[in-house]
Design a protein around this motif. Structure first.
Motif, PDB file in Angstrom:
ATOM      1  N   ASP A   1       3.792   7.580   6.901  1.00 30.51           N
ATOM      2  CA  ASP A   1       2.798   6.509   6.973  1.00 30.51           C
ATOM      3  C   ASP A   1       1.394   7.101   6.893  1.00 30.51           C
ATOM      4  OD1 ASP A   1       1.783   3.991   7.127  1.00 30.51           O
ATOM      5  OD2 ASP A   1       2.586   3.523   9.113  1.00 30.51           O
ATOM      6  N   GLU A   2       1.015   7.496   5.678  1.00 32.21           N
ATOM      7  CA  GLU A   2      -0.321   8.058   5.420  1.00 32.21           C
ATOM      8  C   GLU A   2      -1.387   7.050   5.856  1.00 32.21           C
ATOM      9  OE1 GLU A   2      -1.189  10.894   3.745  1.00 32.21           O
ATOM     10  OE2 GLU A   2       0.743  11.590   2.960  1.00 32.21           O
ATOM     11  N   VAL A   3      -2.458   7.547   6.463  1.00 35.60           N
ATOM     12  CA  VAL A   3      -3.568   6.665   6.851  1.00 35.60           C
ATOM     13  C   VAL A   3      -4.141   5.985   5.610  1.00 35.60           C
ATOM     14  CG1 VAL A   3      -5.791   6.478   8.009  1.00 35.60           C
ATOM     15  CG2 VAL A   3      -4.252   8.340   8.594  1.00 35.60           C
ATOM     16  N   ARG A   4      -4.324   6.801   4.555  1.00 39.87           N
ATOM     17  CA  ARG A   4      -4.972   6.259   3.368  1.00 39.87           C
ATOM     18  C   ARG A   4      -4.172   6.713   2.135  1.00 39.87           C
ATOM     19  NH1 ARG A   4      -9.911   6.740   0.125  1.00 39.87           N
ATOM     20  NH2 ARG A   4     -10.162   8.932   0.628  1.00 39.87           N
ATOM     21  N   PRO A   5      -3.145   5.939   1.783  1.00 37.66           N
ATOM     22  CA  PRO A   5      -2.369   6.304   0.597  1.00 37.66           C
ATOM     23  C   PRO A   5      -3.275   6.230  -0.626  1.00 37.66           C
ATOM     24  CG  PRO A   5      -1.322   4.503   1.819  1.00 37.66           C
ATOM     25  CD  PRO A   5      -2.694   4.661   2.369  1.00 37.66           C
ATOM     26  N   ARG A   6      -3.103   7.122  -1.566  1.00 39.14           N
ATOM     27  CA  ARG A   6      -3.955   7.104  -2.766  1.00 39.14           C
ATOM     28  C   ARG A   6      -3.296   7.891  -3.874  1.00 39.14           C
ATOM     29  NH1 ARG A   6      -8.871  11.148  -1.214  1.00 39.14           N
ATOM     30  NH2 ARG A   6      -9.699  10.186  -3.080  1.00 39.14           N
ATOM     31  N   PHE A   7      -3.941   7.862  -5.040  1.00 40.85           N
ATOM     32  CA  PHE A   7      -3.453   8.619  -6.186  1.00 40.85           C
ATOM     33  C   PHE A   7      -2.056   8.180  -6.625  1.00 40.85           C
ATOM     34  CE2 PHE A   7      -6.112  12.426  -4.481  1.00 40.85           C
ATOM     35  CZ  PHE A   7      -7.281  11.788  -4.872  1.00 40.85           C
TER      36      PHE A   7
ATOM     37  N   SER B   1       0.824  -1.202   0.000  1.00 40.51           N
ATOM     38  CA  SER B   1       0.000   0.000   0.000  1.00 40.51           C
ATOM     39  C   SER B   1       0.866   1.263   0.000  1.00 40.51           C
ATOM     40  CB  SER B   1      -0.882  -0.024   1.254  1.00 40.51           C
ATOM     41  OG  SER B   1      -1.517   1.222   1.420  1.00 40.51           O
ATOM     42  N   GLY B   2       0.715   2.105  -1.043  1.00 37.85           N
ATOM     43  CA  GLY B   2       1.458   3.365  -1.113  1.00 37.85           C
ATOM     44  C   GLY B   2       2.951   3.204  -1.343  1.00 37.85           C
ATOM     45  N   ILE B   3       3.378   2.036  -1.781  1.00 34.81           N
ATOM     46  CA  ILE B   3       4.802   1.795  -2.055  1.00 34.81           C
ATOM     47  C   ILE B   3       4.916   1.199  -3.462  1.00 34.81           C
ATOM     48  CG2 ILE B   3       6.919   0.652  -1.284  1.00 34.81           C
ATOM     49  CD1 ILE B   3       5.799   0.486   1.512  1.00 34.81           C
TER      50      ILE B   3
ATOM     51  N   GLU C   1       7.462  13.395  19.450  1.00 37.58           N
ATOM     52  CA  GLU C   1       6.051  13.142  19.747  1.00 37.58           C
ATOM     53  C   GLU C   1       5.136  13.825  18.729  1.00 37.58           C
ATOM     54  OE1 GLU C   1       5.482  10.773  21.697  1.00 37.58           O
ATOM     55  OE2 GLU C   1       7.562  10.707  22.405  1.00 37.58           O
ATOM     56  N   ASP C   2       5.515  15.048  18.291  1.00 41.86           N
ATOM     57  CA  ASP C   2       4.664  15.827  17.383  1.00 41.86           C
ATOM     58  C   ASP C   2       4.233  15.050  16.154  1.00 41.86           C
ATOM     59  OD1 ASP C   2       5.295  17.810  19.106  1.00 41.86           O
ATOM     60  OD2 ASP C   2       6.339  19.101  17.659  1.00 41.86           O
ATOM     61  N   TYR C   3       5.138  14.218  15.642  1.00 40.40           N
ATOM     62  CA  TYR C   3       4.874  13.647  14.334  1.00 40.40           C
ATOM     63  C   TYR C   3       3.793  12.580  14.342  1.00 40.40           C
ATOM     64  CZ  TYR C   3       7.087  15.266  10.135  1.00 40.40           C
ATOM     65  OH  TYR C   3       7.377  15.967   8.991  1.00 40.40           O
ATOM     66  N   GLY C   4       3.507  12.027  15.493  1.00 42.00           N
ATOM     67  CA  GLY C   4       2.416  11.057  15.594  1.00 42.00           C
ATOM     68  C   GLY C   4       2.615   9.831  14.733  1.00 42.00           C
ATOM     69  N   LYS C   5       1.510   9.264  14.274  1.00 44.44           N
ATOM     70  CA  LYS C   5       1.554   7.981  13.590  1.00 44.44           C
ATOM     71  C   LYS C   5       2.073   8.066  12.164  1.00 44.44           C
ATOM     72  CE  LYS C   5      -1.599   5.116  16.156  1.00 44.44           C
ATOM     73  NZ  LYS C   5      -2.728   4.184  16.092  1.00 44.44           N
ATOM     74  N   GLU C   6       2.205   9.284  11.654  1.00 46.81           N
ATOM     75  CA  GLU C   6       2.723   9.407  10.299  1.00 46.81           C
ATOM     76  C   GLU C   6       4.199   9.012  10.232  1.00 46.81           C
ATOM     77  OE1 GLU C   6       3.016  13.026   7.581  1.00 46.81           O
ATOM     78  OE2 GLU C   6       0.847  12.723   7.822  1.00 46.81           O
ATOM     79  N   MET C   7       4.856   9.077  11.387  1.00 37.80           N
ATOM     80  CA  MET C   7       6.267   8.682  11.425  1.00 37.80           C
ATOM     81  C   MET C   7       6.376   7.176  11.647  1.00 37.80           C
ATOM     82  SD  MET C   7       9.177   9.818  14.123  1.00 37.80           S
ATOM     83  CE  MET C   7       9.517  11.453  13.499  1.00 37.80           C
TER      84      MET C   7
ATOM     85  N   ARG D   1       1.336   1.636  10.759  1.00 40.48           N
ATOM     86  CA  ARG D   1       0.280   2.117  11.658  1.00 40.48           C
ATOM     87  C   ARG D   1      -0.933   1.198  11.676  1.00 40.48           C
ATOM     88  NH1 ARG D   1      -0.997   7.913   9.754  1.00 40.48           N
ATOM     89  NH2 ARG D   1      -2.567   7.831  11.382  1.00 40.48           N
ATOM     90  N   HIS D   2      -1.065   0.377  10.626  1.00 44.38           N
ATOM     91  CA  HIS D   2      -2.169  -0.584  10.602  1.00 44.38           C
ATOM     92  C   HIS D   2      -1.717  -1.972  11.046  1.00 44.38           C
ATOM     93  CE1 HIS D   2      -4.624   2.457   8.741  1.00 44.38           C
ATOM     94  NE2 HIS D   2      -3.797   2.575   7.723  1.00 44.38           N
ATOM     95  N   GLU D   3      -0.555  -2.037  11.688  1.00 42.80           N
ATOM     96  CA  GLU D   3      -0.011  -3.297  12.236  1.00 42.80           C
ATOM     97  C   GLU D   3       0.316  -4.321  11.146  1.00 42.80           C
ATOM     98  OE1 GLU D   3       0.680  -4.067  15.649  1.00 42.80           O
ATOM     99  OE2 GLU D   3       0.460  -1.897  15.811  1.00 42.80           O
ATOM    100  N   ARG D   4       0.553  -3.838   9.921  1.00 42.60           N
ATOM    101  CA  ARG D   4       0.979  -4.757   8.867  1.00 42.60           C
ATOM    102  C   ARG D   4       2.484  -4.946   8.955  1.00 42.60           C
ATOM    103  NH1 ARG D   4      -2.649  -1.575   4.555  1.00 42.60           N
ATOM    104  NH2 ARG D   4      -1.332   0.023   5.490  1.00 42.60           N
ATOM    105  N   ASP D   5       2.927  -6.164   8.625  1.00 40.55           N
ATOM    106  CA  ASP D   5       4.357  -6.466   8.705  1.00 40.55           C
ATOM    107  C   ASP D   5       5.094  -5.989   7.465  1.00 40.55           C
ATOM    108  OD1 ASP D   5       4.488  -7.782  11.205  1.00 40.55           O
ATOM    109  OD2 ASP D   5       3.535  -9.546  10.302  1.00 40.55           O
ATOM    110  N   LEU D   6       6.021  -5.061   7.690  1.00 44.13           N
ATOM    111  CA  LEU D   6       6.922  -4.621   6.630  1.00 44.13           C
ATOM    112  C   LEU D   6       8.325  -5.050   7.027  1.00 44.13           C
ATOM    113  CD1 LEU D   6       5.741  -0.913   6.122  1.00 44.13           C
ATOM    114  CD2 LEU D   6       5.123  -2.898   4.723  1.00 44.13           C
ATOM    115  N   LEU D   7       9.237  -4.929   6.078  1.00 45.80           N
ATOM    116  CA  LEU D   7      10.649  -5.147   6.404  1.00 45.80           C
ATOM    117  C   LEU D   7      11.478  -4.248   5.503  1.00 45.80           C
ATOM    118  CD1 LEU D   7      12.071  -7.146   3.964  1.00 45.80           C
ATOM    119  CD2 LEU D   7      10.315  -8.657   4.922  1.00 45.80           C
ATOM    120  N   TYR D   8      12.663  -3.892   5.996  1.00 42.29           N
ATOM    121  CA  TYR D   8      13.577  -3.087   5.181  1.00 42.29           C
ATOM    122  C   TYR D   8      14.390  -4.094   4.372  1.00 42.29           C
ATOM    123  CZ  TYR D   8      16.318   1.154   4.167  1.00 42.29           C
ATOM    124  OH  TYR D   8      16.914   2.242   3.561  1.00 42.29           O
ATOM    125  N   GLY D   9      14.256  -4.058   3.059  1.00 39.95           N
ATOM    126  CA  GLY D   9      14.826  -5.096   2.201  1.00 39.95           C
ATOM    127  C   GLY D   9      16.330  -5.268   2.375  1.00 39.95           C
ATOM    128  N   PRO D  10      16.772  -6.508   2.688  1.00 37.68           N
ATOM    129  CA  PRO D  10      18.207  -6.793   2.679  1.00 37.68           C
ATOM    130  C   PRO D  10      18.657  -7.253   1.284  1.00 37.68           C
ATOM    131  CG  PRO D  10      17.012  -8.634   3.665  1.00 37.68           C
ATOM    132  CD  PRO D  10      15.986  -7.624   3.240  1.00 37.68           C
TER     133      PRO D  10
END
Lengths: 453, 453
Positions: free
Chosen positions: A141-147, A37-39, A87-93, B99-108
């Motif tokens: 880490d956008e909540v809802r990646p799109r476009f 998602s979004g990658i 702390e400011d960045y919240g879940k987007e980080m 943030r949605h608890e999905r498993d990611l990994l940094y590619g080796p």
């Protein structure tokens, strides 16, 4: 590149998951593939456009005297605790623990890290000014990646950071970047308007977004109709001439333009009938924030009087991967993408309509070599895409229109001698001419001439 | 680049944390700064070397017909569960939850992701062969990162992946890469020896490491003394000539060389007095592993008979960031780094010994422009580093020796007219000559001529 060998997985149908035209066309042209998602993974055609855009950004940054570095994608949380932003960045980080349970994060931006680098090494006003940039992958880490790549999670950004002794110097640094941004977008065939903007989590007092207009834009923008006529090319100015840079900046910022967060209908200086209201896509964002990071992080220098003062800073971002989508939003038709020449993945498409007919085939093979010799630029890119596949002409035309190569040279066995069809993708003009005339028309194209110059 | 404006924070003393010479010199030359354990930021001088190496790797990959793409740094765990490697990788793999608890990994590494891309789009033997590569940051969470960029956690790697219909095709792909690797290292001024190696977590039957010899090498290697005389340049061969490629590969692999995991003293075909035993640094690793990923992940094509068969694959890695350190291990002296010309951050250092004396200063300023006009290569790099700082000559000489620029042109006010001192960094030869003679000597240097050709 020979199409028969090329990894360019085009699609006939628009994928259902794509909501906007740039996302649809990037998938149909085989430019990218979503891997999470979004990658996205960038396939050969998409990779080339990404690199062209990156290179334009780089050249325009270098022209200002900014110096390229490369910071890592992963950062320790320590610096972000120092600045107070952890702390400011919240879940987007995206927060990560390594095998020793240390807190890492995937950098969404680099103010803290660059401030740490500069405070380690820069201690005197004599070392200033400095402007350092890098072009690196970031993660939000956008909540809802799109476009598609327009709002992805892993994205390529050019970000730089200016360090000055005082406000006057910092403003000059800001103004130079303002100018560099306009030049950068112009080279990509875009009209990007500078607009007063909110500073968000970066902070500071002064900020402009650079926005292109498109129906699919994510935000509403308000701009004086005068902008329709304004020359955005910033031509002929020297970065070394402080007064000229300042005058240009003052002129451009005197015409009203603001994003919806900044626009206040009650206090707008422009009459309603003189105001354009449109949708916009952000393609850059610049900030002056003074000592917001340097003060808490103790990034200081000695001034001429021996006093220790915190550095005056600004930061400047261009979304490199987002621009791939933004340019398509601004430049396409029903048949596909129309690449501006300087970002096109290939400049010329050679279409061999009868690869199984020996005269036609020999003509095209010879022409392919000739075009490579003349137009390829060492060492990075070849500029010629050669379609010698055994396929129907209609399918070949459709593919080339879809992927938007600026010039098509078509040759079939029914055309006598050295006659070819030259098609210009943007205007759809077609000319039955000799190959010599076709090449003259391509050479005369102002943009190719400019690059050759 | 003017040194007075350059961000090049050199250090007089060797930092205590550095154990090996390349790490010490990279820190002293201001090339990198550690930002977390095993993670580095590349400052301007280091960034340039990294880019030069990357570009050589790219050009040699493109020459084989491999196509460049770019896969993301973060991957979903799903594909790794399909291949069965998700558990195998253990703690070296950096595992992340979004943030949605999905498993990611940094590619080796990217075997799974590229197999997914290819299985999505490639379905027929007509689409083969394909060889796709990317140059992207990877992460391996080493227990004990050390030796600077030589064993970092976040590192830049070129990795590519070949896809063939059958074993014969896959072997040809492997052999072409074998050849391309030798050419790549030769251009960097290295002698890298191909050695039979273990396949480790990548898997497969056939594997070579490319190893340069250095006292600080991480592993022990064993090689026939014949290697001392072998020409490793792989010159004059065409990738299209399958027989020549095969013959060259057979010739090179017939001379014994093996890493310690593969070396068996009991069954070694070379007599002990004919065997070199040395320390080696790995700078590349190639693998043929057949259907190890394509079979479980169902990456198949139809062959000519309409049968569905799994793809035959190999993968090929070069550690781009590691090479920066490896080249320094192979090329330095007590005064600092000695860059081979094609990877040097700048080709020519112009040292103005009397910037405050007007005749000398004017001479140098004019020469600086002239050198830029002649040697700079658009658009990526300027080639001239100009030291016009107000500093002692000794300090300037020490800095230039430390950072290892191949040519130094020195000019002081005591030298008449157009006389300069030309110093070659590798041999330490100095010549008092006219500037015209100096430039002729630089132009005549075989390596600069080669690049200009």
């Amino acid at each position: 590149m020979r199409m028969s060998e090329y990894f360019m997985p085009t699609l006939k149908e628009s994928p259902k998951e794509a909501e906007i035209v740039s996302h649809k066309l990037m998938l149909r042209a085989g430019m990218v593939k979503q891997t999470s998602s979004g990658i996205y993974a960038w396939q050969p055609l998409g990779f080339r456009v990404l690199k062209r855009i990156e290179q334009i950004v780089r050249e325009e940054q270098n022209a200002t005297g900014a110096q390229e570095i490369l910071m890592p994608t992963l950062q320790s949380s320590d610096l972000w605790k120092e600045s107070g932003r952890y702390e400011d960045y919240g879940k987007e980080m995206l927060r990560i623990k390594d095998r020793h349970e240390r807190d890492l994060l995937y950098g969404p931006t680099n103010e803290e890290m660059i401030t740490d680098i500069v405070r380690t090494h820069v201690h005197s006003y004599k070392d200033l000014p400095k402007n350092l940039y890098h072009i690196q992958w970031k993660f939000r880490d956008e909540v809802r990646p799109r476009f598609g790549v327009m709002r992805g999670r892993e994205f390529l950004m050019k970000d730089n950071y200016s360090f000055d002794l005082d406000y006057e110097g910092a403003l000059y640094s800001y103004q130079k970047m303002f100018l560099a941004y306009l030049r950068t977008y112009t080279r990509m065939g875009l009209r990007a308007f500078p607009m007063r903007a909110d500073t968000g989590p970066i902070g500071g007092d002064l900020s402009h977004e650079f926005i292109i207009l498109a129906d699919t834009g994510e935000s509403e923008v308000f701009a004086d109709k005068k902008w329709n006529e304004v020359d955005l090319t910033a031509a002929g100015l020297s970065y070394d001439n402080k007064k000229d840079v300042n005058d240009y900046y003052e002129k451009m910022t005197s015409i009203y333009a603001a994003t919806d967060e900044k626009h206040d209908p009650e206090n707008c200086p422009v009459a309603t009938d003189q105001l354009n209201r449109a949708r916009g896509i952000e393609v850059g964002h610049i900030f002056y924030f003074g000592t917001k990071y340097s003060a808490p992080m103790k990034a200081t220098v000695q001034n001429k009087d021996g006093e220790v003062v915190p550095l005056e800073m600004g930061s400047y971002g261009i979304g490199v991967s987002r621009l791939v989508g933004a340019i398509i939003e601004a430049s396409h038709d029903d048949s596909g993408i129309i690449w501006p020449e300087d970002v096109a993945p290939y400049k010329i498409a050679l279409i061999n309509l009868d690869p199984e007919e020996s005269v036609c085939n020999e003509f095209c093979e010879k022409l392919y070599k000739q075009l490579q010799d003349e137009f390829n630029k060492a060492p990075f890119f070849d500029e010629i895409l050669y379609d010698e596949r055994k396929a129907r002409p209609g399918a070949k035309f459709a593919d080339m229109d879809l992927i938007g190569i600026p010039w098509q040279i078509r040759k079939g066995s029914r055309q006598d001698g050295d006659t070819v069809t030259l098609k210009k993708r943007d205007s759809d003009e077609k000319h039955e001419v000799s190959i010599g005339q076709a090449l003259d028309m391509i050479r005369e194209s102002s943009q190719l001439n400019k690059k050759a110059a």
